[in-house]
Design an enzyme around this catalytic site. Structure first.
Site, short mmCIF file in Angstrom:
data_model
loop_
_atom_site.label_atom_id
_atom_site.label_comp_id
_atom_site.label_asym_id
_atom_site.label_seq_id
_atom_site.Cartn_x
_atom_site.Cartn_y
_atom_site.Cartn_z
N GLU A 1 0.83 -1.21 0.00
CA GLU A 1 0.00 0.00 0.00
C GLU A 1 0.86 1.26 0.00
OE1 GLU A 1 -2.97 -0.30 3.07
OE2 GLU A 1 -3.70 -2.24 2.36
N GLU B 1 -4.84 -8.73 0.17
CA GLU B 1 -5.84 -8.30 1.15
C GLU B 1 -7.13 -7.92 0.42
OE1 GLU B 1 -4.81 -5.27 3.98
OE2 GLU B 1 -2.68 -5.82 3.96
#
Length: 479
Positions: free
Chosen positions: A162, A267
């Site tokens: 991320e 995720e």
């Protein structure tokens, strides 16, 4: 790998298919909601430590015996010693991976310590430049040596995940150019360890976020997988928006294809929209269509469908699509993980003992009821005697009537009624004998003349003598 029962079912399906084709019949298209059992490596993040390893077996049982091929965890990003893979952290995961050669170990690795400490952008820029200059290479060399030593040299390294967002200290936006240099140094340092077979997963957030993630891409030679974390949240209101938005799911697939890389979804799960079974259905369909190298759902509240009981409709859809043997959903045997909160003893402060003031209760006297009526003494008027020797006046006893017992007034909030008392005859009043003044001589009894002495003071009386004023009266005493 498929078991004997699955191979037998495949053989039967093949026989039926051949018969139908021979008769000119056409096979119906499979239902969109069929279980996603195409051999894609599936897993779930269940806990970062040994508890996460232990729960993999229970999740497999809940899914009707489905094989959980991916074990997924994160290295703590608080300090460098943990990013290096402290001696007792990775052992359980390595043992789980080595128990079956078909399993995959996925490890998220931070690029900076204090990774979730809210470090300001200007400090992040300095840290990125320090990493690009090689100041942190030794930490990643130690991690690589640790993984090779534990027998898991083929670990999938999700490095600096991320990076296009704002959450982590290892974010890219403060200095994209040096961030790419830093990534390359880490990969080079870890690949230099003998025996390694690592694969590096470049894994941004879905959407633009703080910076378009393509601006952080470090190069095909240091990236093996193009991943994406995609939760049920913005940007985008619907799942179609998640697909078509700039830097969304379709952009990821197209980018990976252009660079010759497989995709992954390290995720994914529920988030901002609560219990959303449609999102679960669409995400699993997308995964089935794109055939990623692996995917792992984040399974704890609010994201999960197994350990989190807050999403029952999504849980049912996930079970229907992922269970090998569909049927009633068994009750999960593993409770929702609870992160232990350090117990800080509360200081015991002695409570000061404040004495309660004793307020004396006023004594209210109980009214006394006399047992006998009081004796009434009636004085007789003073009558001057005619001579210095006083003469007693005749006394005529007068009988008094019987008097009732008087009732006293109440002196307390609650009046007390006196007991009834029988009246007692009163004795005759005693009249004292009056004494007349010595001077001047008083007129005889029943006289019509009455004299009053004059007093001018002691010295004047001596000069003029005792004087008096006399008045004649025209009435008589009644006796």
């Amino acid at each position: 790998m498929p078991g004997p029962r699955r191979r037998l079912a495949s053989a039967c399906i093949g026989t039926v298919t051949a018969g139908l084709l021979a008769t000119g019949a056409a096979l119906a298209a499979p239902e969109e909601d069929e279980p996603a059992d195409s051999g894609i490596a599936m897993g779930a993040y269940l806990d970062y430590g040994p508890a996460g390893v232990a729960r993999i077996r229970s999740l497999s049982y809940w899914l009707g015996g489905r094989e959980i091929r991916v074990g997924h965890t994160y290295l703590p990003g608080d300090r460098w010693s943990n990013i290096e893979g402290s001696p007792d952290f990775l052992e359980d995961w390595a043992a789980w991976r080595l128990a079956d050669p078909d399993r995959m170990f996925v490890l998220n690795v931070p690029m900076q310590e204090r990774n979730e400490a809210g470090v300001a952008d200007w400090q992040v820029s300095r840290l990125i430049r320090a990493g690009a200059s090689g100041q942190f290479d030794r930490h990643f060399t130690k991690l690589a040596e640790r993984l090779v030593e534990l027998g898991v040299p083929d670990t999938v390294i999700v490095l600096g995940w991320e990076m296009n967002g704002t959450t982590y200290t290892h974010r890219c936006a403060p200095d994209p150019a040096n961030w790419k240099v830093y990534w390359r140094r880490i990969v080079t340092a870890m690949r230099a360890v003998p025996g390694q077979e690592f694969r590096f997963d470049f894994n941004p957030n879905r959407g633009t976020d703080a910076i378009p993630w393509t601006r952080c891409y470090p190069g095909d030679d240091v990236v093996d997988i193009i991943g994406m974390d995609s939760y049920d949240q913005g940007p985008g209101r619907t799942f179609d928006d998640h697909i078509t938005q700039p830097y969304g799911l379709q952009h990821q697939v197209d980018f990976a294809k252009a660079h010759g890389k497989p995709v992954s979804y390290p995720e994914w799960g529920l988030f901002r929209n609560g219990d959303n079974p449609e999102y679960i259905r669409r995400m699993l369909q997308w995964i089935e269509q794109q055939k990623p190298l692996y995917h792992t759902i984040t399974d704890y509240c609010p994201h999960g469908v197994w350990q989190c009981k807050a999403n029952p409709r999504s849980t049912r859809v996930f079970h229907e699509l992922m269970a090998v043997r569909p049927g009633p959903i068994p009750t999960p045997v593993v409770p929702t993980p609870v992160v232990p909160t350090p117990v800080i003893p509360t200081p015991v402060v002695p409570t000061p003992v404040v004495p309660t003031p004793v307020v004396p209760t006023p004594e209210v006297p109980t009214p006394q009821v006399p047992t006998q009526p009081p004796v009434v003494v009636v004085p007789s008027p003073e009558v001057p005697a005619p001579t210095p020797t006083p003469t007693p006046s005749p006394v005529t006893p007068t009988p008094e009537p019987e008097l009732p017992t008087p009732t006293p007034s109440p002196v307390a909030p609650t009046p007390v009624a006196p007991s009834p008392v029988q009246p007692v005859p009163l004795p005759s009043p005693v009249v004292p004998t009056p004494t007349a003044p010595p001077t001047p001589p008083a007129p005889p009894l029943n006289s019509e003349e009455w004299c009053l002495p004059l007093n001018f003071g002691e010295w004047l009386n001596q000069l003029v003598g005792n004087q008096s004023v006399c008045v004649k009266l025209d009435w008589r005493w009644p006796f």
